[in-house]
Scaffold this active site. Structure first.
Site, PDB file in Angstrom:
ATOM      1  N   ASP A   1      -1.538  -0.403   9.496  1.00 33.20           N
ATOM      2  CA  ASP A   1      -0.990   0.418   8.407  1.00 33.20           C
ATOM      3  C   ASP A   1      -2.060   1.302   7.768  1.00 33.20           C
ATOM      4  O   ASP A   1      -3.230   0.922   7.702  1.00 33.20           O
ATOM      5  CB  ASP A   1      -0.396  -0.528   7.349  1.00 33.20           C
ATOM      6  CG  ASP A   1       0.496   0.205   6.377  1.00 33.20           C
ATOM      7  OD1 ASP A   1       0.907   1.348   6.665  1.00 33.20           O
ATOM      8  OD2 ASP A   1       0.783  -0.367   5.313  1.00 33.20           O
TER       9      ASP A   1
ATOM     10  N   TRP B   1      -4.697   7.874   5.330  1.00 33.92           N
ATOM     11  CA  TRP B   1      -6.004   8.285   5.855  1.00 33.92           C
ATOM     12  C   TRP B   1      -6.003   9.796   6.105  1.00 33.92           C
ATOM     13  O   TRP B   1      -6.937  10.508   5.738  1.00 33.92           O
ATOM     14  CB  TRP B   1      -6.283   7.525   7.152  1.00 33.92           C
ATOM     15  CG  TRP B   1      -7.611   7.781   7.781  1.00 33.92           C
ATOM     16  CD1 TRP B   1      -8.765   7.069   7.588  1.00 33.92           C
ATOM     17  CD2 TRP B   1      -7.927   8.811   8.742  1.00 33.92           C
ATOM     18  NE1 TRP B   1      -9.772   7.596   8.360  1.00 33.92           N
ATOM     19  CE2 TRP B   1      -9.292   8.666   9.072  1.00 33.92           C
ATOM     20  CE3 TRP B   1      -7.187   9.835   9.345  1.00 33.92           C
ATOM     21  CZ2 TRP B   1      -9.928   9.497   9.982  1.00 33.92           C
ATOM     22  CZ3 TRP B   1      -7.830  10.675  10.244  1.00 33.92           C
ATOM     23  CH2 TRP B   1      -9.185  10.497  10.559  1.00 33.92           C
TER      24      TRP B   1
ATOM     25  N   SER C   1       8.166   0.546  14.275  1.00 35.34           N
ATOM     26  CA  SER C   1       9.221  -0.380  13.851  1.00 35.34           C
ATOM     27  C   SER C   1      10.602   0.239  14.070  1.00 35.34           C
ATOM     28  O   SER C   1      10.729   1.460  14.267  1.00 35.34           O
ATOM     29  CB  SER C   1       9.050  -0.727  12.368  1.00 35.34           C
ATOM     30  OG  SER C   1       9.479   0.353  11.565  1.00 35.34           O
TER      31      SER C   1
ATOM     32  N   GLU D   1      12.570   0.846  11.915  1.00 33.05           N
ATOM     33  CA  GLU D   1      12.811   1.748  10.775  1.00 33.05           C
ATOM     34  C   GLU D   1      12.026   3.066  10.909  1.00 33.05           C
ATOM     35  O   GLU D   1      12.319   4.040  10.213  1.00 33.05           O
ATOM     36  CB  GLU D   1      12.388   1.073   9.449  1.00 33.05           C
ATOM     37  CG  GLU D   1      13.292  -0.072   8.998  1.00 33.05           C
ATOM     38  CD  GLU D   1      13.120  -1.347   9.820  1.00 33.05           C
ATOM     39  OE1 GLU D   1      11.979  -1.640  10.242  1.00 33.05           O
ATOM     40  OE2 GLU D   1      14.128  -2.028  10.086  1.00 33.05           O
ATOM     41  N   ASN D   2      11.011   3.086  11.784  1.00 33.32           N
ATOM     42  CA  ASN D   2      10.153   4.278  11.873  1.00 33.32           C
ATOM     43  C   ASN D   2      10.859   5.520  12.427  1.00 33.32           C
ATOM     44  O   ASN D   2      10.364   6.640  12.272  1.00 33.32           O
ATOM     45  CB  ASN D   2       8.890   3.994  12.702  1.00 33.32           C
ATOM     46  CG  ASN D   2       7.878   3.130  11.977  1.00 33.32           C
ATOM     47  OD1 ASN D   2       7.094   2.408  12.584  1.00 33.32           O
ATOM     48  ND2 ASN D   2       7.858   3.189  10.649  1.00 33.32           N
ATOM     49  N   TRP D   3      12.055   5.339  13.038  1.00 32.79           N
ATOM     50  CA  TRP D   3      12.806   6.509  13.528  1.00 32.79           C
ATOM     51  C   TRP D   3      13.214   7.408  12.372  1.00 32.79           C
ATOM     52  O   TRP D   3      13.550   8.572  12.568  1.00 32.79           O
ATOM     53  CB  TRP D   3      14.067   6.067  14.285  1.00 32.79           C
ATOM     54  CG  TRP D   3      13.790   5.265  15.513  1.00 32.79           C
ATOM     55  CD1 TRP D   3      13.978   3.921  15.646  1.00 32.79           C
ATOM     56  CD2 TRP D   3      13.289   5.726  16.777  1.00 32.79           C
ATOM     57  NE1 TRP D   3      13.610   3.521  16.918  1.00 32.79           N
ATOM     58  CE2 TRP D   3      13.194   4.614  17.632  1.00 32.79           C
ATOM     59  CE3 TRP D   3      12.902   6.978  17.270  1.00 32.79           C
ATOM     60  CZ2 TRP D   3      12.734   4.704  18.934  1.00 32.79           C
ATOM     61  CZ3 TRP D   3      12.445   7.070  18.574  1.00 32.79           C
ATOM     62  CH2 TRP D   3      12.367   5.940  19.390  1.00 32.79           C
TER      63      TRP D   3
ATOM     64  N   ARG E   1       3.285  -6.705   2.125  1.00 34.79           N
ATOM     65  CA  ARG E   1       4.640  -6.852   2.673  1.00 34.79           C
ATOM     66  C   ARG E   1       4.558  -7.326   4.113  1.00 34.79           C
ATOM     67  O   ARG E   1       3.585  -7.031   4.809  1.00 34.79           O
ATOM     68  CB  ARG E   1       5.359  -5.484   2.693  1.00 34.79           C
ATOM     69  CG  ARG E   1       5.876  -5.004   1.391  1.00 34.79           C
ATOM     70  CD  ARG E   1       6.752  -3.766   1.613  1.00 34.79           C
ATOM     71  NE  ARG E   1       5.974  -2.632   2.124  1.00 34.79           N
ATOM     72  CZ  ARG E   1       5.248  -1.816   1.372  1.00 34.79           C
ATOM     73  NH1 ARG E   1       5.193  -1.995   0.069  1.00 34.79           N
ATOM     74  NH2 ARG E   1       4.580  -0.815   1.918  1.00 34.79           N
TER      75      ARG E   1
HETATM   76  C1  FPP Z   1       1.776   2.794   9.888  1.00 34.52           C
HETATM   77  O1  FPP Z   1       0.976   3.643   9.071  1.00 34.52           O
HETATM   78  C2  FPP Z   1       1.520   3.101  11.283  1.00 34.52           C
HETATM   79  C3  FPP Z   1       2.459   3.460  12.179  1.00 34.52           C
HETATM   80  C4  FPP Z   1       3.893   3.607  11.844  1.00 34.52           C
HETATM   81  C5  FPP Z   1       2.087   3.786  13.561  1.00 34.52           C
HETATM   82  C6  FPP Z   1       1.066   2.893  14.207  1.00 34.52           C
HETATM   83  C7  FPP Z   1       0.634   3.552  15.423  1.00 34.52           C
HETATM   84  C8  FPP Z   1      -0.626   3.689  15.859  1.00 34.52           C
HETATM   85  C9  FPP Z   1      -1.796   3.045  15.244  1.00 34.52           C
HETATM   86  C10 FPP Z   1      -0.818   4.559  17.026  1.00 34.52           C
HETATM   87  C11 FPP Z   1      -1.218   4.045  18.299  1.00 34.52           C
HETATM   88  C12 FPP Z   1      -0.646   2.881  18.922  1.00 34.52           C
HETATM   89  C13 FPP Z   1      -0.712   2.682  20.250  1.00 34.52           C
HETATM   90  C14 FPP Z   1      -0.154   1.443  20.796  1.00 34.52           C
HETATM   91  C15 FPP Z   1      -1.307   3.662  21.169  1.00 34.52           C
HETATM   92  P1  FPP Z   1       1.709   4.673   8.125  1.00 34.52           P
HETATM   93  O2  FPP Z   1       1.946   5.929   8.874  1.00 34.52           O
HETATM   94  O3  FPP Z   1       2.952   4.056   7.555  1.00 34.52           O
HETATM   95  O4  FPP Z   1       0.631   4.886   7.016  1.00 34.52           O
HETATM   96  P2  FPP Z   1       0.892   5.147   5.463  1.00 34.52           P
HETATM   97  O5  FPP Z   1       1.492   3.867   4.921  1.00 34.52           O
HETATM   98  O6  FPP Z   1      -0.477   5.396   4.937  1.00 34.52           O
HETATM   99  O7  FPP Z   1       1.796   6.321   5.353  1.00 34.52           O
END
Ligand code: FPP
Length: 248
Positions: free
Chosen positions: A28, A33, A73, A75-77, A202
């Protein structure tokens, strides 16, 4: 779940501690970042993918037997389509690289989640990687893609209901062990340690059933900045915890 405060690096030594057999990581903080640097969120995911490569290799090197990472996840869609597209491109790049470059590597790749939503190209890369790595004897790397703990349980319940319906399962034979055997992680030990960088308290639908007795270590670092030293700190913290599994 309390935020784990980082300690000075000189206190660390993972040589003397008992390592967890199975680690889960909620990767996460990619978006934050990128935002801090005035970059698009996709740049955070690209940086997060580099961290993932390094940390997965490090876990394998120090002898971790199972690593499960939360990559996407159910939900990420709901995220903007350009962000979802960028993530799918990253997955494709990684899976092509894994097939090409990791032939001599001992890591066994597994994908957990509902794969029906992925493009035929990504799907065949997932299948190919699983096939190619099946006979290896190193760390099992589960990549959770289109994964949700609740959806996983619904699928398991539906499968068991169908077995009851066709007469192959007696409802009295449904035990915790049998439920575990109907999950994507069947045959694998439950995670001992779940690491969540970025400070959020969470579970976010990650390994709901499997994490019943896992130790959570929440760390105040964004995933793209996560280092081997951060992993070591989480391992030391884990080793200090007194796991009682509900006993005294
Ligand atoms: C959550 O951070 C991260 C994700 C939804 C994507 C995770 C994916 C990777 C690390 C990419 C690579 C994976 C592979 C297997 C090549 P967020 O975007 O929700 O961060 P935020 O909470 O700061 O918005």
């Amino acid at each position: 779940m309390a935020l784990f405060k980082k300690k000075p690096a000189q206190e660390l030594s993972i040589k003397d501690i008992q390592l967890p057999e199975h680690i889960g990581i909620i990767m996460d903080g990619n978006g934050r970042w990128a935002k801090k640097r005035g970059l698009p969120r996709s740049a955070g995911h690209t940086a997060g993918a580099q961290t993932f490569r390094k940390i997965a290799r490090y876990c394998s090197d120090i002898g971790i037997k199972y690593l499960t990472v939360y990559a996407f996840s159910t939900e990420n869609w709901r995220r903007p389509s350009d962000e979802v597209d960028a993530l799918m491109r990253l997955f494709k790049d990684y899976l092509q690289e894994a097939i090409r470059d990791f032939k001599d590597d001992s890591i066994v790749l597994r994908f957990i989640g509902d794969r029906s939503a992925f493009s035929p190209e990504l799907l065949s890369l997932m299948n190919e990687n699983e096939e190619e790595s099946r006979e290896r004897d190193g760390m099992v790397l589960n990549i959770a893609m289109n994964y949700g703990g609740r959806a996983e349980l619904v699928t398991a319940i539906r499968d068991m209901a169908n077995e009851v319906k066709d007469g192959s399962l007696d409802p009295a034979a449904i035990t915790e062990e049998l439920v575990s055997q109907h999950l994507y992680t069947k045959g694998q030990p439950d995670p001992d340690l779940i690491i969540r960088p970025s400070g959020e308290n969470r579970t976010s639908n990650f390994l709901l059933w499997q994490s019943a007795y896992a130790e959570y270590v929440i760390m105040d670092v964004l995933w793209p900045d996560f280092t081997q030293d951060d992993l070591n700190q989480a391992l030391i913290e884990f080793a200090k915890r007194n796991r009682r599994f509900g006993g005294v």
